[in-house]
Motif scaffolding. Structure first.
Motif, short mmCIF file in Angstrom:
data_model
loop_
_atom_site.label_atom_id
_atom_site.label_comp_id
_atom_site.label_asym_id
_atom_site.label_seq_id
_atom_site.Cartn_x
_atom_site.Cartn_y
_atom_site.Cartn_z
N ALA A 385 -24.32 -8.75 3.21
CA ALA A 385 -23.02 -8.12 2.93
C ALA A 385 -22.94 -7.73 1.46
N ARG A 386 -23.40 -8.61 0.60
CA ARG A 386 -23.35 -8.32 -0.83
C ARG A 386 -24.23 -7.13 -1.17
N ARG A 387 -25.42 -7.08 -0.57
CA ARG A 387 -26.33 -5.96 -0.83
C ARG A 387 -25.71 -4.65 -0.37
N HIS A 388 -25.07 -4.66 0.79
CA HIS A 388 -24.40 -3.46 1.30
C HIS A 388 -23.26 -3.03 0.38
N ASN A 389 -22.43 -3.98 0.00
CA ASN A 389 -21.24 -3.65 -0.79
C ASN A 389 -21.61 -3.10 -2.17
N MET A 390 -22.75 -3.52 -2.68
CA MET A 390 -23.16 -3.01 -3.99
C MET A 390 -23.68 -1.57 -3.93
N THR A 391 -23.72 -0.97 -2.73
CA THR A 391 -24.08 0.44 -2.61
C THR A 391 -22.85 1.32 -2.38
N LEU A 392 -21.67 0.73 -2.23
CA LEU A 392 -20.48 1.50 -1.86
C LEU A 392 -20.10 2.53 -2.92
N LEU A 393 -20.39 2.25 -4.17
CA LEU A 393 -20.01 3.17 -5.25
C LEU A 393 -21.05 4.26 -5.48
N ASP A 394 -22.02 4.37 -4.58
CA ASP A 394 -23.06 5.39 -4.72
C ASP A 394 -22.86 6.59 -3.80
N ASP A 395 -21.90 6.51 -2.89
CA ASP A 395 -21.70 7.60 -1.95
C ASP A 395 -20.21 7.73 -1.66
N GLY A 396 -19.65 8.90 -1.96
CA GLY A 396 -18.23 9.11 -1.72
C GLY A 396 -17.76 10.39 -2.36
N ALA A 397 -16.46 10.49 -2.56
CA ALA A 397 -15.84 11.69 -3.13
C ALA A 397 -15.18 11.35 -4.45
N LEU A 398 -15.34 12.25 -5.42
CA LEU A 398 -14.78 12.08 -6.76
C LEU A 398 -13.65 13.08 -6.95
N TYR A 399 -12.51 12.58 -7.47
CA TYR A 399 -11.32 13.38 -7.68
C TYR A 399 -10.83 13.25 -9.12
N GLU A 429 -1.38 15.47 -7.49
CA GLU A 429 -2.40 15.54 -6.46
C GLU A 429 -3.76 15.15 -7.04
N TRP A 430 -4.59 14.61 -6.16
CA TRP A 430 -5.97 14.31 -6.50
C TRP A 430 -6.83 15.50 -6.10
N VAL A 431 -7.40 16.16 -7.07
CA VAL A 431 -8.16 17.39 -6.83
C VAL A 431 -9.64 17.03 -6.65
N PRO A 432 -10.27 17.45 -5.56
CA PRO A 432 -11.67 17.08 -5.32
C PRO A 432 -12.62 17.80 -6.27
N LEU A 433 -13.62 17.05 -6.74
CA LEU A 433 -14.67 17.62 -7.60
C LEU A 433 -16.00 17.71 -6.87
N ALA A 434 -16.38 16.63 -6.20
CA ALA A 434 -17.66 16.62 -5.49
C ALA A 434 -17.65 15.49 -4.48
N ALA A 435 -18.50 15.63 -3.47
CA ALA A 435 -18.71 14.57 -2.48
C ALA A 435 -20.18 14.63 -2.08
N GLY A 436 -20.90 13.55 -2.34
CA GLY A 436 -22.33 13.56 -2.04
C GLY A 436 -23.03 14.67 -2.78
N ASP A 437 -23.75 15.50 -2.05
CA ASP A 437 -24.48 16.60 -2.69
C ASP A 437 -23.70 17.91 -2.64
N ARG A 438 -22.40 17.84 -2.38
CA ARG A 438 -21.58 19.05 -2.28
C ARG A 438 -20.59 19.14 -3.42
N SER A 439 -20.57 20.26 -4.10
CA SER A 439 -19.64 20.50 -5.19
C SER A 439 -18.45 21.31 -4.70
N PHE A 440 -17.26 20.99 -5.23
CA PHE A 440 -16.05 21.77 -4.95
C PHE A 440 -15.55 22.47 -6.21
N VAL A 441 -16.44 22.61 -7.17
CA VAL A 441 -16.09 23.26 -8.43
C VAL A 441 -16.89 24.55 -8.54
#
Length: 669
Positions: A385-399, A429-441
């Motif tokens: 569980a700890r190993r999994h949780n330490m990867t959570l901040l590596d994949d997601g969306a940035l606003y 509002e939270w404006v999207p910048l990127a998610a994974g390998d996709r840019s919204f800028v």
């Protein structure tokens, strides 16, 4: 002896020498953010972003303010539960001052050994090898992690923001430092992990442990997330773009729900030389300019010379994660949370198990960000569980946040006077910048968004704020609190933006505290409401506001920096640059955020001359603070110290962690 030069037009409240060492004289240089911030709607269709599934909740009507205003006529004898102490009066003493009935002691100070084989501290016989096994310099963020259910043992984790060589070495020559001095400074940066034992009253005693650890400017780190391996991060020493030596200028941080430590790399720009030899305007957007640096590290390691290693600066400015329970683990830098001058990163778990991290970019006219993970938290403390949780901040969306006020612009005139509705508030509002390998800028790849996040936020029209510092989520309500420290350049002539409702004062010396509520209390929402709970400064000044509370009964406060909560849900605030209020040392303050005492701010402690209050930890029986840069005043040095705290006599001042407790009683009772 040759001191570093001080600029005659110094305008910041803190000492000029502190500006030189901590942020590389950022306030003396042009503001890096020169963008006009075009509206996001002019650049990218919001409907397209929604179709992409990045915006996690549709925009809609935003709710009203985050909490009821306080009453201005609360009985004088009324005190909020857990805040029953007499406020400390403003002072300029060379000591830590606490309320009557409380006791205090230094837990650990710069140079104290963390390992049985480490030497004791000797100011005049320092070595890099010794410093690498001793407590580092200028502690900032701190956390206490319990090691057992009784609360008798904890891991104290702190970071070490910067070094002040003029106060570390007698006869220091800033133009010609020695290799040993430079290597001592490398070893004094980073983080420390130290076991502390707690008695029944709350007193903390350091102890040697197999979990004690030092992280320094030369410790190997792993770059993770979507930008890891990018050509923008590759150097001759690391052609993979995935491994970095060290972490620099760590400021505030956070504790994750899975028990690790997050720490933000802040003013990294000042460590890299010869930017003026490169034709790369992206460097200036981060304040990386000029030729030689103040510390001259580039003379001893080519990675600090951008003319030789142009990508090295791109490898700093991230959120660092450290597992303090595994002394053999490799700490990581999370590229998915973006690269800027991170003050902090604090995590909240959404109802569906995804994690949300808030972070501020601590510079004038910079932005507030949010990251939402793709993966979900696994409960439990098993290794998997700890190993999994330490990867959570590596994949997601940035606003990034965009704020709108609800008052006419004519009612926000820069004076700090409240608008007609009686409060500074609005929606956003939270404006999207990127998610994974996709840019919204538009015009930027995802890798570019993660590495040059400031430029991405410029393009989508984010709101320029007054130095976003620490951000914390209320443990009971989910309301987000952000300290906005100050911005003396707001409204200045030229291209400096004037007052806006979330930043309502021009030449803002004292800062404000922002409350932000994601719609429905859901951190996954794309919209929020906001208001200013505090507009700081002298309560006698008409441009201050304390949530509507009677200002004649509150403590003065300037430049809010770190924020924390106690078990009752009261907000605690540490200050930086209390020198903006004459006759005031910096301090730690407590204030209720709801009920009839909302806005009743009281000083709990003050720190010694020249020092800053950092990294508060508010426990049931103990409060700890990091006392950073004691004695750091203009004209002082190791040859002419302005403070002798904490050891007294004719000793040199030493940054330290201090514990405060009340024998036989809980804090605030």
């Amino acid at each position: 002896m040759r001191h570093l030069p001080l600029l005659p037009n110094h305008r910041a409240a803190r000492a000029a020498v502190t500006c030189r060492y901590r942020c590389g004289d950022a306030c003396f240089h042009d503001v890096p953010n020169t963008s006009a911030n075009p509206r996001f709607d002019d650049l990218i269709s919001r409907r397209a972003a929604l179709r992409a599934g990045v915006v996690v909740a549709a925009a809609g009507v935003v709710g009203t303010g985050t909490a009821a205003c306080g009453t201005a006529n609360a009985p004088a004898e009324q005190r909020a539960a857990g805040l029953d102490f007499d406020p400390v009066a403003p002072n300029e003493l060379d000591e830590v001052v606490v309320p009557p009935g409380y006791e205090q002691a230094v837990v650990v100070r710069w140079g104290d050994p963390l390992f049985p084989d480490a030497p004791g501290f000797d100011f005049d016989r320092q070595t890099a090898a010794a410093q690498a096994r001793q407590f580092g310099f200028n502690c900032d963020f701190a956390a206490l992690l319990p090691l057992d259910r009784t609360g008798g043992a904890h891991l104290l984790v702190t970071n070490h923001e910067y070094t002040s060589e003029q106060f570390m070495f007698r006869g220091y020559d800033g133009e010609d430092p020695t290799r040993e001095q430079v290597e001592i400074a490398w070893a004094a940066h980073g983080l420390s992990v130290l076991r502390v034992d707690q008695d029944g009253d709350g007193r903390l005693t350091p102890a040697f442990s197999d979990r004690n650890r030092r992280i320094t400017a030369t410790t190997p780190f792993l770059l993770t997330g979507p930008a890891a391996g990018s050509d923008l991060l590759k150097t001759s020493a690391d052609p993979t773009g995935t491994r970095v030596l060290g972490t620099l200028n760590n400021c505030a941080g956070g504790v994750t729900p899975w028990g690790t430590i997050l720490s933000g790399e802040e003013n990294f720009h000042q460590y890299f030389a010869n930017a003026d030899e490169l034709d790369d305007p992206r460097l200036a957007r981060y304040g990386v300019t000029g030729a030689a640096t103040a510390r001259k590290w580039e003379r001893f390691d080519p990675r600090f010379d951008l003319a030789r290693e142009p990508n090295e600066a791109n490898r700093f400015g991230y959120v660092v994660e450290l597992d303090p329970h595994d002394p053999d683990s490799t700490p990581v830098k999370h590229t998915a949370l973006g690269r800027f001058k991170h003050e902090c990163a604090n995590v909240r778990v959404a109802r569906d198990g995804r994690v949300v991290a808030y972070s501020g970019d601590d510079e004038r006219f910079e932005y507030i960000y949010k990251f939402v993970s793709t993966g979900k938290l696994r409960k439990g403390d098993s290794r998997s569980a700890r190993r999994h949780n330490m990867t959570l901040l590596d994949d997601g969306a940035l606003y990034v946040a965009r704020f709108t006020g609800d008052s006419p612009a004519s009612e926000v005139d820069g004076s700090g006077e409240l608008p007609a509705d009686g409060r500074f508030d609005g929606h956003g509002e939270w404006v999207p910048l990127a998610a994974g390998d996709r840019s919204f800028v538009p015009g930027m790849t995802a890798e570019e968004v993660y590495v040059f996040t400031r430029l991405a936020a410029d393009r989508v029209g984010a709101t320029k704020m007054d130095r976003p510092e620490d951000i914390q989520t209320h443990p009971h309500t989910g309301v987000v609190y952000c300290a906005l420290s100050n911005n003396v350049d707001r409204g200045e002539e030229g291209r400096k933006e004037g007052a806006t409702e979330p930043n309502p004062r021009v030449r803002n010396k004292h800062g404000q505290v922002l409350e932000l509520t994601d719609r429905g209390g859901d951190p996954l929402s794309a919209v929020f409401s906001w208001n200013l709970m505090l507009v700081c400064g002298d309560p006698d000044s008409p441009d201050t506001y304390f949530a509507g509370y009677d200002k004649s009964r509150v403590s003065p406060i300037s430049s809010p920096d770190n924020v924390a909560f106690d078990r009752h849900g009261h907000l605690w605030i540490s200050s930086d640059s209390a020198g903006a209020l004459k006759g005031h040392n910096d301090g730690l303050y407590a204030v209720p955020v709801s009920g009839s005492e909302r806005g009743h701010l009281k000083a709990f402690l003050t720190v010694p001359r020249g020092a800053e209050t950092c990294g508060p930890v508010i426990g049931e029986r103990v409060v700890t603070v990091c006392v950073q840069h004691p004695g750091e005043v203009d004209g002082a040095s190791a040859d002419a110290p302005a403070s002798h705290w904490p050891d007294g006599g004719d000793s040199q001042p030493r940054p330290s962690v201090v514990a405060v407790w009340r024998p036989g009683r809980r804090i605030g009772e």
